[in-house]
Design an enzyme around this catalytic site. Structure first.
Site, PDB file in Angstrom:
ATOM      1  CE  LYS A  91      -3.861   1.937   2.732  1.00 41.64           C
ATOM      2  NZ  LYS A  91      -4.715   1.709   3.909  1.00 41.64           N
ATOM      3  CB  SER A 148      -8.072   3.558   3.162  1.00 38.25           C
ATOM      4  OG  SER A 148      -7.146   3.043   4.114  1.00 38.25           O
ATOM      5  CB  SER A 177      -7.993   0.719   6.327  1.00 37.38           C
ATOM      6  OG  SER A 177      -8.657   1.932   6.526  1.00 37.38           O
TER       7      SER A 177
END
Length: 524
Positions: free
Chosen positions: A76, A171, A195
């Site tokens: 990420k 996210s 997330s």
């Protein structure tokens, strides 16, 4: 036959059925073929091929570094990666290249993993849809799956097909989409209030949030220091255990990591479910929970009961306050963390330089989106001298009560809690953006953020395909530092439900890599 990453891919690499370079090239070509998913922000093609070549040399010499040697992974884009741009999907950090690796990234590289690139997210990980970053929204691979297309898309042929695509959740949506679409074998996300687990559930993959302090946060660009945890996304529970074994343990660079040494573990292939006691928190019957998810939750409880486990309804009385409490604490820490982005040392700097104050204000206006600015304003409001006692201190006290609820339940003999992960399966982007980020996050974090506030480990396991042909996941929450027990229960459950593999062959002509990946996941 069901295969696991460590055995199938490592075996294939060791036996020379596939070389690290070949595997890397196939993943890179698949990333290109699925570019429309927008899962990656940066693809580190040169670096990845160089790492794959080095891995190949080690295989030839018989000196491999570990289970992940030669295995393609994605990270990420809020983890620092030396020499690779790290943006947090924000104008504030566009073009920023860190001089060092986050500890978790370094640990993967030390094992010989091949880093394919950085994945997309909501700006600074603030959101639950992966729709609010500057690089645009991430598309859920299930939008293009045979399962969804057969169920839904024939009913809407007249519509513009491009408007039917679904969100990944957030996210860490880029990481979830990358694992779900077979472009990598495992990906790292971050988990502050769900997330990692939220997009994992909506993309039909496994998402693990470890105990706070078990994995180093050094190099993870902070959102909420007291809740952030690096998360692990894989296609089966065994893979999550392998990656956890690589990442866990004390880090002198992160004072919040646990001092005790961590022993990697292998999950047993047989587990006696009759020795388990599963808790069903009654407060998780939340408004908005779809009847389909509720039925699935109930069915899962029956699965345990039929296998001889004790299934008990339990109460976590402060759950109803947790989402409000989370919002106060989250924004307060966001306000504090975002203060470092002032245009002076790194990141974006405005050209408006009439005075330092003007430059500060213009930099932050140009660098942050509305979502980030909104959270900073809320957080600063809660931290004002006249509000501090009423909001921040009160929320800290409620957080302690929430954590105590879990302690009481686990002290009452419960081994793990079984809950929904999300209210329902995923929804189309056009529907998702009808509501603002804050409202969406409050709905989508409802089942996940309490585990972050209490610092407990939690995992979401893909459980079934909904009537619309989309994945629904269920969550298990365990005792602190009892990852082995949590993952063992999750593996047993995964074996019972036999979640079907996403069928993407129609989406691209890369049948070979898809079939190789399908063999490597333990879900057929």
């Amino acid at each position: 036959l069901k295969w696991k990453l460590s055995f199938q891919i490592s075996a294939a690499l060791k036996e020379g059925q596939v070389s690290p370079t070949e595997l890397c090239q196939r993943c890179l070509s698949l990333i290109k073929a699925t570019k429309f998913l927008n899962a990656y922000i940066t693809v580190a093609e040169e670096t990845a091929l160089k790492q794959a070549e080095e891995s190949e040399e080690r295989y030839k010499r018989g000196q491999i570094l570990g289970d992940l040697d030669g295995v393609p992974v994605a990270i990420k884009d809020n983890f620092s990666t030396a020499g690779i741009e790290t943006t947090c999907a924000s104008n504030m950090l566009k073009g920023y290249i860190p001089p060092y690796n986050a500890t978790v990234v370094q640990k993967l590289l030390d094992q010989g993993a091949v880093l394919l690139g950085k994945t997309n997210l909501d700006e600074f990980a603030m959101g639950s849809g992966s729709t609010d970053g500057i690089f645009g929204p991430v598309r859920n691979p299930w939008s293009y799956s045979r399962q969804y297309r057969e169920k839904c898309v024939q009913n809407t042929q007249t519509e513009n097909e491009d408007s039917n695509w679904l969100i990944t959740g957030g996210s860490s949506g880029g990481s979830a989409a990358a694992v779900s679409s077979f472009t990598c074998f495992t990906a790292l996300g971050s988990d502050t209030g769900g997330s990692t687990r939220n997009p994992a559930a909506l993309c039909g993959v496994v998402g693990l949030k470890p105990t706070y302090g078990l994995i180093s946060r050094h190099g993870l660009i902070p959102l909420v220091n007291s809740m952030d945890v690096p998360g692990i996304l894989t296609r089966c529970v065994d893979d999550a255990a392998i990656v956890l074994g690589v990442l866990a343990g004390h880090d002198p660079k992160d004072s919040t990591t646990v001092q005790d040494p961590f022993k990697p573990f292998e999950l047993p292939s047989f587990i006696d479910a009759s020795k388990l006691c599963i808790g069903i928190p009654k407060e998780y019957h939340a408004p908005g929970l779809s009847s389909e998810t509720l039925a699935l939750w109930s069915k899962a409880a029956d699965l345990f009961e039929n296998a001889g486990a004790r299934v008990k309804e339990v109460s976590l009385p402060h759950t109803q306050y947790s989402i409000i409490c989370y919002h106060v604490l989250c924004t307060a820490e966001v306000a504090s963390n975002m203060a470092r982005f002032d245009g002076l040392e790194y990141g974006h700097r405005s050209s408006m330089d009439k005075s330092t104050e003007v430059m500060y204000a213009a930099t932050r206006r140009e660098g942050f989106n509305d979502v980030v600015r909104g959270r900073i304003l809320s957080g600063n409001y809660f931290l004002l001298k006249q509000n501090y006692e009423n909001y921040f201190i009160k929320a800290q006290k409620v957080r302690r009560l929430i954590a105590n609820d879990f302690v009481n339940v686990f002290n009452g003999g419960i081994d793990v809690l079984l809950t929904p992960t999300t209210l329902r399966d995923t929804i189309p982007y056009v529907e998702f953006i009808k509501e603002d980020n804050r409202t969406r996050s409050a709905q989508d974090d409802i089942f996940t953020q309490a585990a972050n506030m209490a610092g407990l480990p939690a995992i979401t396991v893909p459980t079934a395909v909904s009537e619309r042909g989309l994945p629904i996941g269920l969550q298990f929450i365990g005792r602190a530092f009892r990852e082995q027990q949590l993952l063992t229960v999750a593996k047993w459950f995964e074996k019972q439900v036999q979640f079907p593999m996403i069928q993407l062959q129609g989406m691209m002509d890369h049948g070979h890599i898809v079939s190789l990946h399908q063999k490597s996941a333990s879900l057929s």
